[in-house]
Every structure is written in structure tokens, then in C-alpha cells.
Design an enzyme around this catalytic site. Structure first.
Site, PDB file in Angstrom:
ATOM      1  N   ARG A  86      -6.463 -25.061 108.128  1.00 29.23           N
ATOM      2  CA  ARG A  86      -6.912 -24.195 107.479  1.00 29.23           C
ATOM      3  C   ARG A  86      -6.796 -24.872 105.839  1.00 29.23           C
ATOM      4  O   ARG A  86      -7.438 -23.691 105.368  1.00 29.23           O
ATOM      5  CB  ARG A  86      -4.965 -22.541 107.410  1.00 29.23           C
ATOM      6  CG  ARG A  86      -5.167 -21.813 108.549  1.00 29.23           C
ATOM      7  CD  ARG A  86      -3.960 -20.978 108.710  1.00 29.23           C
ATOM      8  NE  ARG A  86      -3.192 -20.313 110.201  1.00 29.23           N
ATOM      9  CZ  ARG A  86      -3.165 -20.518 111.036  1.00 29.23           C
ATOM     10  NH1 ARG A  86      -2.896 -21.760 111.457  1.00 29.23           N
ATOM     11  NH2 ARG A  86      -3.536 -19.676 111.737  1.00 29.23           N
ATOM     12  N   ARG A 149       3.454 -12.665 116.347  1.00 29.39           N
ATOM     13  CA  ARG A 149       2.820 -13.506 117.002  1.00 29.39           C
ATOM     14  C   ARG A 149       4.190 -13.584 117.994  1.00 29.39           C
ATOM     15  O   ARG A 149       4.207 -13.557 119.527  1.00 29.39           O
ATOM     16  CB  ARG A 149       1.959 -14.599 117.044  1.00 29.39           C
ATOM     17  CG  ARG A 149       0.745 -13.888 116.258  1.00 29.39           C
ATOM     18  CD  ARG A 149      -0.451 -15.194 115.813  1.00 29.39           C
ATOM     19  NE  ARG A 149      -1.451 -14.582 115.783  1.00 29.39           N
ATOM     20  CZ  ARG A 149      -2.454 -15.105 114.840  1.00 29.39           C
ATOM     21  NH1 ARG A 149      -1.602 -16.034 113.916  1.00 29.39           N
ATOM     22  NH2 ARG A 149      -3.577 -14.611 114.340  1.00 29.39           N
TER      23      ARG A 149
END
Ligand code: NAD
Length: 313
Positions: A86, A149
Site C-alpha cells: 500500500r 477480517r
């Protein structure tokens, strides 16, 4: 009248618009993209679902439509290619965000910014800088997705509903993120104490927990490798953040915001449990963390600081 402006009608922006439309939370959704044809096509497709949801107005607009928006959600910019981190997106996306924030504030917007584009923590920090807004009014989706998650994988492993798992990933939304094991519990029972109660025979607690965290950090890479982008879970996570703001919920979420002094961390944005309400990222909770977690969080902060310092904006 609640108006949500979404800048960036790509996979994440369009999926969020769809989830928001179904939620019935917003009376108005405006999609803005430099690719006007794409924004218009997404709006047409969404609008064809109008007979099946609560009435609302959805249109492809421009920056002037942000003036009276409650929240401007930024999902525009480059996304990760397979294997790309990222943080590698930073130079491309800071310039895009500077342009967007300048246009949005120039239109007279005075609501809350919700940053989603990556690297989300660095872009949250620069949105705060470029806008000149109070720190509360600039939120990054941060590790809300990673924590979801984490909760889902723990829930699957422990055979309980993910809603009953209270767990936070903190720090960078990225490779240096930290599992806050000391805060993790099921029905108030810490993981170490829950494991002996669990019916999951043959599970090595430590190994299983390490594997779960590994799967959290790998999740986006795996999805991007196979289908190019992640968008369903982030779409739903964004609806939850927007709901906490519009309904003044005081919901505790690991959003990213600019810290002033959290375990010595300041002048950068990262995620820690935060009370989210109509003021935005209102109060950072001074959660008790284990020594190793504090050290890992400070190391995550150093990585983000380096990324911020390297930006020539
Ligand atoms: P995408 O390529 O599908 O969409 C990006 C959109 O941004 C495109 O429609 C493009 O035209 C538009 N755009 C680019 N520059 C613009 C500008 N200057 N003004 C207006 N629009 C512009 O990408 P995506 O899959 O939707 O991902 C968007 C971003 O969200 C990426 O940075 C991605 O890494 C990030 N993301 C974040 C999370 C999270 O948890 N924070 C999760 C998934 C994706």
C-alpha cells in the site's frame, strides 16, 4: 437531509454506493469521478435498483455538490497491483488527494472527510494538512477492514459468531499492522482463557493465533492476486463508519486519525480504538496495551512517519 459524496467511482466507490443505497441511511448519494462516463454508468446501474430500496437520490455530480454534503468519502486514485504494498502508492495518490481536497474545500465543504484510498493512514494525514480541518473531522477507514477480517477468522476458528468476537488490529492499515491480543475477547473472556473452554480439539493456541494474524495480513494480497481488487467488505465497513457518524452512535472503531499523544505517538495518523460520532473521530481511547504491542505500534508509527517525511507535497 443526509448527503454523502463519493469521490472515485471505481470498484470501492461503486460498491460502497451500492451498500449505502441498500442500507437506507442516506437520502442523497453523489458520485464524482474524473472519468465522468464511468460515474454516470455506475449511477444509471444503481438507479435501476430504486424500486427495491427506500427512496433516495443518486446522481453523477461535480465538486460543487460537496458543499452541503455531511461526509465526503475519498475512494479515488491508484490501487495496488499484485504484490505491491500500500505504501508504494503514496506518491501517485498524495497528488490526487491534494487536488481533490483543494476542490472539495474550495466548494465550501465543512463536513467530515472519510479517506479510503491507500496508503490510507498517510493520505488521512495529508487530508488533514491540506484541508486545515480539526483532527476529529478527518477520518481514515484505517484498520476497520483488517479488524473485520481478524474477527471473522477468529470467529470461524472458535466457532462463535463474529459479532461476539471483540478484537482490534491497530497501527498501519498495511504490512506493519499489529494484532492487539491483550484486548481480544469473546464474551469478555480473554483468548488464553477461552481456548481451554473451546471444543476445538487438537488446536495449538499460539500457532493457530499466529496463523490467523498471518491470514489477516495476507488477505488483500491474495484477493488482489486472484481478482484484481477488494471491495465488498470495505464497502460494508464504510457503511458502518458512515452510520456511526450520521446517527451519532459513539461506536468504538479502529479508525485512523491524527494522533496528538498516544503512547508517545503524535503528528501522524494511524488506527487505534476511537469513539466515532457526529463530531467524527471524537475521542481516542487510551486502551491498556501489552509492552510488546506498544513497541510494535511505535514501530508501525515510525514506518508511517518515514513515508510522510518522504512525500514532496
Ligand atoms: P479503481 O481503479 O477501481 O477506482 C479508482 C477510481 O478513481 C477510478 O474510477 C478513477 O477514474 C478515479 N480517479 C482517479 N483519479 C481521480 C481524480 N483525481 N479525481 C477523481 N477520480 C479519480 O480502484 P479501487 O479498487 O476502487 O480502489 C480505490 C482505492 O481504494 C485504492 O487506493 C485502493 O488501494 C483503496 N482501497 C482501500 C481499502 C481500505 O481498507 N482502506 C480497501 C480497498 C481498496
Amino acid at each position: 437531509m443526509s448527503r454523502i459524496a463519493i469521490i472515485g467511482a471505481g470498484s470501492v466507490g461503486a460498491t460502497f454506493a451500492y451498500s449505502l443505497m441498500i442500507s437506507g441511511l442516506a437520502e442523497e448519494i453523489v458520485l464524482i469521478d474524473r472519468n465522468q462516463a464511468k460515474a454516470e454508468a455506475e449511477v444509471m446501474d444503481l438507479n435501476h435498483g430504486q424500486p427495491f430500496v427506500k427512496p433516495l437520490k443518486i446522481w453523477a455530480g461535480s465538486y460543487v455538490d460537496c458543499r452541503v454534503a455531511d461526509i465526503v468519502v475519498i475512494t479515488a486514485g491508484a490501487k495496488q497491483k499484485p504484490q505491491e504494498t500500500r505504501l508504494a502508492l503514496v506518491d501517485r495518490n498524495v497528488l490526487i488527494v491534494k487536488d481533490i481536497v483543494t476542490q472539495v474545500t474550495g466548494a465550501g465543504f465543512s463536513g467530515i472527510f472519510l479517506m479510503v484510498s491507500n496508503p490510507v493512514d498517510v493520505l488521512t494525514y495529508f487530508t488533514w494538512k491540506f484541508s486545515g480541518f480539526d483532527r476529529q473531522k478527518v477520518i481514515g477507514s484505517g484498520t476497520v477492514l483488517d479488524s473485520a477480517r481478524f474477527r471473522q477468522l477468529l470467529a470461524e476458528h472458535c466457532k462463535v459468531a463474529s459479532q461476539s468476537v471483540h478484537a482490534y488490529i491497530i497501527g498501519e492499515h498495511g504490512d506493519s499492522e499489529v494484532p492487539a491480543w491483550s484486548l481480544t475477547n469473546i464474551a469478555g473472556i480473554k483468548m488464553k482463557e477461552f481456548c481451554p473452554l473451546c471444543q476445538n480439539k487438537g488446536c495449538n493456541n499460539r500457532e493457530a493465533m499466529n496463523e490467523i494474524f498471518k491470514q489477516v495480513t495476507l488477505a488483500a494480497y491474495k484477493i488482489i492476486e486472484a481478482k484484481g481488487a477488494t471491495y465488498y467488505a470495505i464497502g460494508l465497513a464504510l457503511v458502518t463508519i458512515v452510520q456511526a457518524i450520521l446517527r451519532n452512535e459513539n461506536r468504538v472503531m479502529p479508525v485512523s486519525s491524527v494522533l496528538t499523544d498516544f503512547y508517545g505517538i503524535s503528528d501522524l495518523a494511524l488506527s487505534v480504538p476511537t469513539i466515532v460520532n457526529s463530531a467524527g473521530a471524537d475521542k481516542i481511547l487510551e486502551v491498556p496495551l501489552a509492552e510488546a504491542e506498544i513497541a510494535a505500534l511505535q514501530s508501525s508509527a515510525r514506518i508511517l512517519k518515514e513515508s510522510i517525511s518522504a512525500v514532496k507535497a
